[in-house]
Design a protein around this motif. Structure first.
Motif, PDB file in Angstrom:
ATOM      1  N   PHE A  76      68.746  75.383  96.102  1.00 57.83           N
ATOM      2  CA  PHE A  76      69.654  76.508  96.355  1.00 57.83           C
ATOM      3  C   PHE A  76      70.541  76.066  97.512  1.00 57.83           C
ATOM      4  O   PHE A  76      70.075  75.936  98.643  1.00 57.83           O
ATOM      5  N   GLU A  77      71.804  75.818  97.211  1.00 62.83           N
ATOM      6  CA  GLU A  77      72.713  75.332  98.252  1.00 62.83           C
ATOM      7  C   GLU A  77      73.338  76.525  98.953  1.00 62.83           C
ATOM      8  O   GLU A  77      74.207  77.194  98.411  1.00 62.83           O
ATOM      9  N   ARG A  78      72.869  76.780 100.161  1.00 65.05           N
ATOM     10  CA  ARG A  78      73.379  77.955 100.867  1.00 65.05           C
ATOM     11  C   ARG A  78      74.702  77.611 101.562  1.00 65.05           C
ATOM     12  O   ARG A  78      74.914  76.496 102.027  1.00 65.05           O
ATOM     13  N   SER A  79      75.568  78.599 101.607  1.00 66.98           N
ATOM     14  CA  SER A  79      76.869  78.432 102.251  1.00 66.98           C
ATOM     15  C   SER A  79      77.380  79.831 102.579  1.00 66.98           C
ATOM     16  O   SER A  79      76.720  80.825 102.288  1.00 66.98           O
ATOM     17  N   HIS A  80      78.541  79.887 103.197  1.00 67.14           N
ATOM     18  CA  HIS A  80      79.105  81.203 103.518  1.00 67.14           C
ATOM     19  C   HIS A  80      79.317  82.016 102.246  1.00 67.14           C
ATOM     20  O   HIS A  80      79.109  83.217 102.218  1.00 67.14           O
TER      21      HIS A  80
ATOM     22  N   ALA B 272      88.055  81.002 116.586  1.00 66.67           N
ATOM     23  CA  ALA B 272      87.433  79.762 116.104  1.00 66.67           C
ATOM     24  C   ALA B 272      87.558  79.641 114.587  1.00 66.67           C
ATOM     25  O   ALA B 272      87.775  78.549 114.058  1.00 66.67           O
ATOM     26  N   SER B 273      87.450  80.765 113.893  1.00 65.17           N
ATOM     27  CA  SER B 273      87.537  80.741 112.424  1.00 65.17           C
ATOM     28  C   SER B 273      88.909  80.236 111.975  1.00 65.17           C
ATOM     29  O   SER B 273      89.021  79.501 110.995  1.00 65.17           O
ATOM     30  N   LYS B 274      89.936  80.621 112.717  1.00 63.83           N
ATOM     31  CA  LYS B 274      91.288  80.210 112.310  1.00 63.83           C
ATOM     32  C   LYS B 274      91.519  78.723 112.563  1.00 63.83           C
ATOM     33  O   LYS B 274      92.289  78.086 111.847  1.00 63.83           O
ATOM     34  N   PRO B 289      88.078  68.190  98.055  1.00 61.77           N
ATOM     35  CA  PRO B 289      87.125  69.310  98.155  1.00 61.77           C
ATOM     36  C   PRO B 289      87.051  69.848  99.591  1.00 61.77           C
ATOM     37  O   PRO B 289      87.317  69.112 100.547  1.00 61.77           O
ATOM     38  N   THR B 290      86.651  71.105  99.723  1.00 64.27           N
ATOM     39  CA  THR B 290      86.546  71.723 101.049  1.00 64.27           C
ATOM     40  C   THR B 290      85.515  70.992 101.903  1.00 64.27           C
ATOM     41  O   THR B 290      84.630  70.303 101.379  1.00 64.27           O
ATOM     42  N   ILE B 291      85.607  71.137 103.221  1.00 65.29           N
ATOM     43  CA  ILE B 291      84.633  70.510 104.128  1.00 65.29           C
ATOM     44  C   ILE B 291      83.267  71.178 103.902  1.00 65.29           C
ATOM     45  O   ILE B 291      83.172  72.393 104.030  1.00 65.29           O
ATOM     46  N   PRO B 292      82.231  70.405 103.572  1.00 60.49           N
ATOM     47  CA  PRO B 292      80.932  71.036 103.271  1.00 60.49           C
ATOM     48  C   PRO B 292      80.131  71.397 104.524  1.00 60.49           C
ATOM     49  O   PRO B 292      78.925  71.539 104.458  1.00 60.49           O
ATOM     50  N   HIS B 293      80.797  71.516 105.665  1.00 62.15           N
ATOM     51  CA  HIS B 293      80.127  71.941 106.903  1.00 62.15           C
ATOM     52  C   HIS B 293      81.164  72.631 107.771  1.00 62.15           C
ATOM     53  O   HIS B 293      82.336  72.717 107.383  1.00 62.15           O
ATOM     54  N   SER B 294      80.737  73.123 108.928  1.00 60.15           N
ATOM     55  CA  SER B 294      81.688  73.755 109.832  1.00 60.15           C
ATOM     56  C   SER B 294      82.638  72.706 110.393  1.00 60.15           C
ATOM     57  O   SER B 294      82.308  71.527 110.444  1.00 60.15           O
ATOM     58  N   LEU B 295      83.788  73.160 110.862  1.00 65.39           N
ATOM     59  CA  LEU B 295      84.733  72.216 111.453  1.00 65.39           C
ATOM     60  C   LEU B 295      84.226  71.692 112.795  1.00 65.39           C
ATOM     61  O   LEU B 295      84.516  70.562 113.169  1.00 65.39           O
ATOM     62  N   GLY B 296      83.453  72.517 113.500  1.00 64.52           N
ATOM     63  CA  GLY B 296      83.013  72.054 114.815  1.00 64.52           C
ATOM     64  C   GLY B 296      81.974  72.959 115.440  1.00 64.52           C
ATOM     65  O   GLY B 296      81.620  74.005 114.881  1.00 64.52           O
ATOM     66  N   HIS B 306      76.885  77.198 120.935  1.00 60.20           N
ATOM     67  CA  HIS B 306      78.061  78.012 120.650  1.00 60.20           C
ATOM     68  C   HIS B 306      79.246  77.428 121.394  1.00 60.20           C
ATOM     69  O   HIS B 306      79.058  76.750 122.395  1.00 60.20           O
ATOM     70  N   PRO B 307      80.484  77.639 120.977  1.00 58.67           N
ATOM     71  CA  PRO B 307      80.897  78.433 119.818  1.00 58.67           C
ATOM     72  C   PRO B 307      80.757  77.651 118.510  1.00 58.67           C
ATOM     73  O   PRO B 307      80.662  76.430 118.520  1.00 58.67           O
ATOM     74  N   SER B 308      80.761  78.392 117.402  1.00 57.14           N
ATOM     75  CA  SER B 308      80.787  77.747 116.101  1.00 57.14           C
ATOM     76  C   SER B 308      82.202  77.833 115.546  1.00 57.14           C
ATOM     77  O   SER B 308      82.789  78.909 115.505  1.00 57.14           O
ATOM     78  N   LEU B 309      82.755  76.706 115.152  1.00 58.57           N
ATOM     79  CA  LEU B 309      84.089  76.704 114.526  1.00 58.57           C
ATOM     80  C   LEU B 309      83.873  76.663 113.023  1.00 58.57           C
ATOM     81  O   LEU B 309      83.780  75.582 112.428  1.00 58.57           O
ATOM     82  N   SER B 310      83.726  77.841 112.428  1.00 64.73           N
ATOM     83  CA  SER B 310      83.474  77.918 110.991  1.00 64.73           C
ATOM     84  C   SER B 310      84.257  79.105 110.429  1.00 64.73           C
ATOM     85  O   SER B 310      84.694  79.964 111.189  1.00 64.73           O
ATOM     86  N   PRO B 311      84.421  79.151 109.112  1.00 59.08           N
ATOM     87  CA  PRO B 311      85.263  80.215 108.535  1.00 59.08           C
ATOM     88  C   PRO B 311      84.747  81.619 108.878  1.00 59.08           C
ATOM     89  O   PRO B 311      85.520  82.559 108.948  1.00 59.08           O
ATOM     90  N   LYS B 312      83.432  81.761 109.080  1.00 55.97           N
ATOM     91  CA  LYS B 312      82.864  83.089 109.328  1.00 55.97           C
ATOM     92  C   LYS B 312      82.636  83.371 110.811  1.00 55.97           C
ATOM     93  O   LYS B 312      82.081  84.416 111.172  1.00 55.97           O
ATOM     94  N   SER B 313      83.018  82.453 111.680  1.00 54.55           N
ATOM     95  CA  SER B 313      82.766  82.622 113.110  1.00 54.55           C
ATOM     96  C   SER B 313      83.471  83.864 113.639  1.00 54.55           C
ATOM     97  O   SER B 313      84.580  84.191 113.229  1.00 54.55           O
TER      98      SER B 313
END
Lengths: 363, 363
Positions: A76-80, B272-274, B289-296, B306-313
């Motif tokens: 199960f590949e979890r992601s946002h 951070a999300s932006k 393909p999209t980055i399979p992890h957070s940007l930073g 913290h902070p998390s640089l991710s789309p949901k941050s």
């Protein structure tokens, strides 16, 4: 082998009247899958195992490796976009009671599980790892043998002017150049530093004077299995008092071994607490302070596992268990001696896995 | 400095209407005491801090060191004879609401605390570590500078026949011989292995052929503070496609930097999300393909903070924060490129702490 372990876990789940278990402990994940690449410091994966399903939950960083190496678990590949909650929802009706590792799961993780699964119960997978298979014992023995070679090698590096850190680094290089890892950061303690049982290896240097303690506590990790050994040698001739400390620690270890052998012959249960007390009482009887730690611990995928050989332990030693026996005497401002070996109980016998000499060594 | 941090924590405790906090996170203990010798894998110490008391709870293995190095905390030496429950009972009347680290405390520990303290509340000390002092930034920068030297050194070791493990070991030796530690096990990935973002460094060897990816992700730990950097170089001339991947990743990093600089000028909040999306969207727009992890991620005493640089941050980047920007493109069966640098926000400017060249390097 790993498929078989998952089958055993499934049987244990039914026995415990659980519908599934949620595994977060990294060593348990390695035990059940053989995969050892997840970080120990961050939560990068979980297992969810029930009667008719078996999932590994991780993120895209690991999915390619997991698909290749653990094909019998469903990924199960979890992601946002695909949070673990989706998996929970899909299994909600199948899981009435969920087993969790209360000694590993964080409160935050617990609260998030509780939103989906009302009933949870502690589930201890670590006890599955208590009795080692002959294959596991072989791996630990292999790690011990490399540890013995490392000890032999490091004795040659002990010289005036070398620092604890430098000596620890020589040890590390030897172990890594032989294709293994450290099972924990080595403890190297010179002189009175050795009176701190978990001394932080530092910049203290060996001086040109008599009777400096050199305590070396280190372990090798080979094919995921750990060794652990402590030796204390002397740089320059030890004093009478230092010799007495050394001999007392060595005899205390022998007392524990004798107690196990005697109890084995009698056919009675070998209580871990009584093994601890056999060594501990001997040290106290010689006028030294009690051991400020447990006498020993189990070992395997982790350096510290069950059983615990301590005065309050409720466990008994059984065939297939691998554990340390490591008495010590520590005198503030003077120094300390610890002698640690690994033993396995098998075929009604106690056998040492570490083989380095315990004669008093003067360098 | 550490006394001052404890004062700050006490103020935070009153503000949060707590009577005390129970700290188990090892990095938080280091942050508040400077003491960094406790194991990260086992629970060897806790702090209990209230308005008019401050305890460190540990066992006899550490008491001598703790008394010497943290004299301003009161030592509670726990043992079988002196369990922590005794301390709890003595403070029961003073503590109506206890702050706990729900993201670190295990369910087992929680249940045992609950027996003594009915009311608990989540307390986040990690946010105290979010904004770094100039002193902390200097330490991270020092670690980064050694990382830059290590990169320069390791380039000379890349040759036909060397394995990922051997190269990682050369890197480790260089870092340790310069008096530092690794901040995490280095990731070295050759060829198509680089398509796994967290590849387990293995026995793959560099071959005598064109265009092999060499991904190096490693960090230095110096005076308890971490660096983190990734470079991807080519062994043999890269193909057009490989070059395009490299340039796209590099430009994506620049997009994130540009977004931060532009937003700094505008005086608006830097979400951070932006920042993540600026880099992510660029990569997608180029057909990858999209980055399979957070940007930073933030960094400091731990590699991931913290902070998390991710789309949901939900966080915004503020002055004093130190974080990575590390876009990547990963193509199964071909390979991947990641470029990672550390940055600090200070004096209304974004400044890179890692300084290694990002020009496409062919060896």
């Amino acid at each position: 082998m790993f498929k078989q372990r998952i089958q055993q876990v499934k049987q244990k789940i039914s026995k415990a009247k659980l519908d599934a278990i949620w595994i977060c402990d990294v060593s348990n994940i390695t035990y059940l899958t053989g995969f050892s690449n997840f970080s120990k410091e961050e939560r990068e994966a979980y297992l969810l195992i029930g009667k008719d399903f078996q999932f590994i939950i991780t993120d895209a960083r690991y999915s390619e490796a997991v698909r290749k190496e653990i094909p019998h678990l469903k990924l199960f590949e979890r992601s946002h976009q695909n949070p673990t909650e989706k998996l929970f929802e899909s299994l909600k009706n199948k899981i009435k009671v969920l087993g969790i590792e209360e000694d590993e799961l964080t409160v935050l993780e617990y609260k998030s599980l509780k939103k989906h699964f009302k009933k949870t119960k502690h589930f201890n997978l670590k006890t599955n790892r208590l009795i080692k298979t002959p294959e596991e014992i072989k791996k630990i023995e292999k790690a011990c043998k490399l540890g013995d070679l490392a000890f032999k090698y490091i004795l040659k590096k002990i010289r005036t002017g070398i620092s604890e850190k430098e000596l620890a680094y020589e040890l590390e290089k030897f172990i890594k150049e032989n294709g293994a890892e450290l099972s924990f950061p080595s403890i190297v303690a010179f002189g009175k530093n050795s009176s701190v049982p978990h001394h932080q290896t530092g910049n203290t240097k060996l001086e040109e004077k008599h009777g400096q303690f050199v305590l070396l506590d280190f372990g090798v990790k080979l094919e995921n299995y750990c060794s652990d050994m402590t030796r204390t040698v002397f740089f320059g001739k030890p004093s009478k008092e230092q010799q007495k400390i050394y001999e007392t620690v060595l005899s205390a270890q022998q007392k524990a071994v004798d107690y196990i052998n005697k109890t084995l012959k009698s056919g009675k249960k070998i209580w871990a607490s009584k093994v601890d007390i056999a060594a501990r009482d001997y040290i106290i009887s010689k006028g030294f302070p009690t051991i400020p730690h447990s006498l020993g611990h189990g070992i395997g995928l982790e350096v510290h596992e069950h059983p615990s050989l301590s005065p309050k332990s409720k466990e008994d030693l059984k065939s297939g268990m691998v554990f340390s026996i490591e008495p010590g005497i520590y005198i503030p401002n003077l120094g300390g001696v610890r002698i640690e070996d690994l033993f396995v109980l098998e075929n009604q016998q106690l056998r040492a896995l570490t083989g380095s000499s315990k004669a008093l060594i003067i360098i």
